[in-house]
Design a protein around this motif. Structure first.
Motif, PDB file in Angstrom:
ATOM      1  N   ASP A 165       0.872  -1.179   0.000  1.00  0.00           N
ATOM      2  CA  ASP A 165       0.000   0.000   0.000  1.00  0.00           C
ATOM      3  C   ASP A 165       0.904   1.223   0.000  1.00  0.00           C
ATOM      4  N   ASP A 166       1.314   1.617  -1.194  1.00  0.00           N
ATOM      5  CA  ASP A 166       2.265   2.723  -1.339  1.00  0.00           C
ATOM      6  C   ASP A 166       1.556   4.070  -1.277  1.00  0.00           C
ATOM      7  N   GLY A 167       0.951   4.362  -0.122  1.00  0.00           N
ATOM      8  CA  GLY A 167       0.278   5.649   0.052  1.00  0.00           C
ATOM      9  C   GLY A 167      -0.990   5.792  -0.757  1.00  0.00           C
ATOM     10  N   LEU A 168      -1.675   4.696  -1.034  1.00  0.00           N
ATOM     11  CA  LEU A 168      -2.901   4.748  -1.828  1.00  0.00           C
ATOM     12  C   LEU A 168      -4.008   5.469  -1.077  1.00  0.00           C
ATOM     13  N   ASP A 169      -4.897   6.083  -1.820  1.00  0.00           N
ATOM     14  CA  ASP A 169      -6.029   6.820  -1.259  1.00  0.00           C
ATOM     15  C   ASP A 169      -7.249   5.900  -1.243  1.00  0.00           C
ATOM     16  N   HIS A 170      -7.700   5.527  -0.064  1.00  0.00           N
ATOM     17  CA  HIS A 170      -8.831   4.614   0.061  1.00  0.00           C
ATOM     18  C   HIS A 170     -10.140   5.332   0.372  1.00  0.00           C
ATOM     19  N   THR A 171     -10.198   6.619   0.065  1.00  0.00           N
ATOM     20  CA  THR A 171     -11.438   7.369   0.267  1.00  0.00           C
ATOM     21  C   THR A 171     -12.532   6.837  -0.653  1.00  0.00           C
ATOM     22  N   PRO A 172     -13.722   6.553  -0.123  1.00  0.00           N
ATOM     23  CA  PRO A 172     -14.812   6.080  -0.982  1.00  0.00           C
ATOM     24  C   PRO A 172     -15.225   7.154  -1.987  1.00  0.00           C
ATOM     25  N   LEU A 173     -15.648   6.713  -3.176  1.00  0.00           N
ATOM     26  CA  LEU A 173     -16.213   7.653  -4.147  1.00  0.00           C
ATOM     27  C   LEU A 173     -17.535   8.193  -3.610  1.00  0.00           C
ATOM     28  N   PRO A 174     -18.021   9.340  -4.131  1.00  0.00           N
ATOM     29  CA  PRO A 174     -19.156  10.041  -3.513  1.00  0.00           C
ATOM     30  C   PRO A 174     -20.364   9.181  -3.186  1.00  0.00           C
ATOM     31  N   TYR A 175     -20.785   8.292  -4.077  1.00  0.00           N
ATOM     32  CA  TYR A 175     -21.951   7.450  -3.802  1.00  0.00           C
ATOM     33  C   TYR A 175     -21.735   6.619  -2.546  1.00  0.00           C
ATOM     34  N   TYR A 176     -20.546   6.052  -2.409  1.00  0.00           N
ATOM     35  CA  TYR A 176     -20.246   5.197  -1.260  1.00  0.00           C
ATOM     36  C   TYR A 176     -19.986   6.016  -0.003  1.00  0.00           C
ATOM     37  N   ARG A 177     -19.489   7.223  -0.167  1.00  0.00           N
ATOM     38  CA  ARG A 177     -19.317   8.128   0.970  1.00  0.00           C
ATOM     39  C   ARG A 177     -20.673   8.545   1.527  1.00  0.00           C
ATOM     40  N   ASP A 178     -21.631   8.819   0.652  1.00  0.00           N
ATOM     41  CA  ASP A 178     -22.938   9.331   1.070  1.00  0.00           C
ATOM     42  C   ASP A 178     -23.905   8.250   1.531  1.00  0.00           C
ATOM     43  N   THR A 179     -23.671   7.009   1.133  1.00  0.00           N
ATOM     44  CA  THR A 179     -24.649   5.971   1.434  1.00  0.00           C
ATOM     45  C   THR A 179     -24.925   5.853   2.928  1.00  0.00           C
ATOM     46  N   PRO A 180     -26.188   5.734   3.321  1.00  0.00           N
ATOM     47  CA  PRO A 180     -26.500   5.504   4.736  1.00  0.00           C
ATOM     48  C   PRO A 180     -26.294   4.053   5.141  1.00  0.00           C
ATOM     49  N   VAL A 181     -26.086   3.165   4.167  1.00  0.00           N
ATOM     50  CA  VAL A 181     -26.008   1.736   4.479  1.00  0.00           C
ATOM     51  C   VAL A 181     -24.763   1.105   3.881  1.00  0.00           C
ATOM     52  N   PRO A 182     -24.101   0.207   4.619  1.00  0.00           N
ATOM     53  CA  PRO A 182     -23.062  -0.619   4.011  1.00  0.00           C
ATOM     54  C   PRO A 182     -23.688  -1.486   2.921  1.00  0.00           C
ATOM     55  N   LEU A 183     -22.967  -1.713   1.848  1.00  0.00           N
ATOM     56  CA  LEU A 183     -23.572  -2.302   0.656  1.00  0.00           C
ATOM     57  C   LEU A 183     -23.119  -3.720   0.349  1.00  0.00           C
ATOM     58  N   LYS A 184     -22.543  -4.402   1.312  1.00  0.00           N
ATOM     59  CA  LYS A 184     -22.083  -5.762   1.067  1.00  0.00           C
ATOM     60  C   LYS A 184     -23.257  -6.728   1.196  1.00  0.00           C
ATOM     61  N   ASP A 185     -23.831  -7.068   0.040  1.00  0.00           N
ATOM     62  CA  ASP A 185     -24.960  -7.996   0.020  1.00  0.00           C
ATOM     63  C   ASP A 185     -24.563  -9.250  -0.757  1.00  0.00           C
ATOM     64  N   GLN A 186     -25.526 -10.083  -1.098  1.00  0.00           N
ATOM     65  CA  GLN A 186     -25.229 -11.337  -1.778  1.00  0.00           C
ATOM     66  C   GLN A 186     -24.626 -11.118  -3.162  1.00  0.00           C
ATOM     67  N   VAL A 187     -25.043 -10.058  -3.840  1.00  0.00           N
ATOM     68  CA  VAL A 187     -24.493  -9.778  -5.170  1.00  0.00           C
ATOM     69  C   VAL A 187     -23.006  -9.437  -5.063  1.00  0.00           C
ATOM     70  N   VAL A 188     -22.664  -8.585  -4.104  1.00  0.00           N
ATOM     71  CA  VAL A 188     -21.260  -8.212  -3.911  1.00  0.00           C
ATOM     72  C   VAL A 188     -20.437  -9.424  -3.502  1.00  0.00           C
ATOM     73  N   ASP A 189     -20.946 -10.221  -2.563  1.00  0.00           N
ATOM     74  CA  ASP A 189     -20.220 -11.428  -2.152  1.00  0.00           C
ATOM     75  C   ASP A 189     -19.986 -12.355  -3.339  1.00  0.00           C
ATOM     76  N   SER A 190     -20.988 -12.463  -4.206  1.00  0.00           N
ATOM     77  CA  SER A 190     -20.871 -13.333  -5.372  1.00  0.00           C
ATOM     78  C   SER A 190     -19.845 -12.789  -6.363  1.00  0.00           C
TER      79      SER A 190
END
Length: 402
Positions: A165-190
């Motif tokens: 991890d050579d100083g990478l920026d792990h800031t979420p993009l705006p949609y993921y920053r603004d989301t009220p809910v974590p988005l790890k569901d069955q589709v993401v797991d798959s």
């Protein structure tokens, strides 16, 4: 502990006790064996993984095929496997992989990720980035890439490397920053399982059955990130038109976010209600709240905390109607002492529980609070900002009412 404006966000998540023990009711991504490769600089790791992927496809293709027309590839946006987010770092990953493919391999043609191209492309490219340890700051990252043959559903090439991890920026993009809910569901797991599937095996069926709606979701999210909220809402609604779209948390969440940004309060509340209903049905719901640093008071800015009463009302109503019993479990980020974070996580769990009881008194008999401090971090960066917002959460774990 939280010490900055965004550093006091925490998430409320509903998950069944059986999910916790059995791994999302059988849908969690199994951890692959530790990679044997040495840690490589980020750019070198990407080059090695991309070249390995394409060498595998060239070896499998007959000579006449290698000398003929280019093979089309579509790319379903790459994600952080732990958080299910697209970040600045995952965006950089897919840009570098795409550049490497285009510059070094003239038999490959990268096509825009559109529905029409899903029908004519030969391969589907997926990619994930996974931090190997959430207990170590800037720990190495495993990068997984896979090419799936769309006609057969078989993974024809897969590569894994370990990158620094050579100083990478792990800031979420705006949609993921603004989301009220974590988005790890069955589709993401798959999606994650598909990307880790060895060559010669079939990609995960759950993902393949829903990939047709993925281009619309990608376009909608691109609009949202560019603040084109009307276009985003139209695309999310279009994605929700089919069964596959309706079954995805990313779509329901996108409708809520876009409606809220457009000031459509009634539509936003209805959309949030669907998110809650989805979460209870799946026994996995998360909602992020922003607190004042080191306290149990919500952040006072109405632009931030204004929706919270509605969120709490919807969660309480749906939980009471479902007649579930829950352990309310608080979590914090890694900043600060163990003792302080243990206490703070319990305090915030108690506060959220009390707010729910105000909305539905029956939950007083069906809930109890506890805290985990930072022992169950998802991100583990300890940065107390948008990067590790998922570490500051409260889980509602369904338990036996007996």
């Amino acid at each position: 502990m939280t010490t900055t404006f965004v550093g006091s966000r925490l998430a409320v998540s509903l998950s069944g006790a059986l999910l916790v023990l059995a791994g999302l009711a059988g849908c969690a991504t199994p951890a692959p064996p530790p990679p044997a490769q040495a840690e490589l600089p980020f750019d070198q790791a990407i080059a090695q993984a991309t070249d390995s992927l394409l060498m595998q496809t060239q070896k499998q293709a007959p000579l006449i095929a290698r000398m003929s027309a280019k093979r089309g590839v579509v790319l379903d946006p790459m994600i952080d496997a732990g958080s299910a987010q697209q970040t600045v770092a995952t965006q950089l990953l897919q840009e570098r992989v795409s550049e490497r493919m285009g510059a070094r391999h003239d038999t490959i043609e990268l096509l825009p990720f559109q529905s029409a191209n899903l029908a004519k492309a030969r391969y589907l490219l997926t990619g994930t980035m996974t931090r190997l340890s959430v207990e170590q700051a800037r720990s190495p990252l495993r990068i997984d890439l896979a090419l799936t043959e769309l006609a057969t559903g078989m993974v024809v090439a897969q590569s894994s490397v370990v990158a620094r991890d050579d100083g990478l920026d792990h800031t979420p993009l705006p949609y993921y920053r603004d989301t009220p809910v974590p988005l790890k569901d069955q589709v993401v797991d798959s999606y994650v399982r598909t990307t880790a599937t060895p060559a010669g095996q079939r990609a995960d069926t759950y993902y393949l059955e829903r990939v047709a709606v993925a281009p619309a979701i990608k376009d909608a999210t691109t609009h949202y990130n560019a603040e084109r909220y009307q276009d985003a809402l139209a695309q999310y609604n279009s994605a929700a038109g089919g069964t596959a779209g309706n079954a995805q948390l990313r779509v329901l969440n996108g409708i809520y976010l876009s409606s809220a940004k457009l000031g459509r309060t009634a539509e936003a509340e209805q959309a949030f209600g669907k998110i809650v209903a989805y979460g209870i049905a799946q026994q996995q719901l998360g909602v992020k709240f922003l607190f004042n640093p080191g306290s149990t008071a919500f952040w006072p800015d109405a632009k931030v905390s204004g929706p919270y009463p509605m969120w709490l009302r919807e969660i309480a109503r749906a939980s009471a109607d479902a007649k579930v019993c829950m352990d309310v479990v608080g979590h914090t980020s890694r900043t600060g002492s163990v003792a302080f974070n243990d206490t703070l996580s319990v305090q915030r769990a108690r506060y959220i529980r009390q707010r729910l009881i105000v909305e539905a008194s029956v939950l007083g008999e069906r809930t109890k609070p506890s805290g985990k401090g930072f022992r169950e971090n998802i991100i583990g960066s300890g940065t107390d900002d948008a990067v590790d917002a998922l570490d500051r959460r409260v889980e509602f774990r369904i338990v036996d009412c007996g």
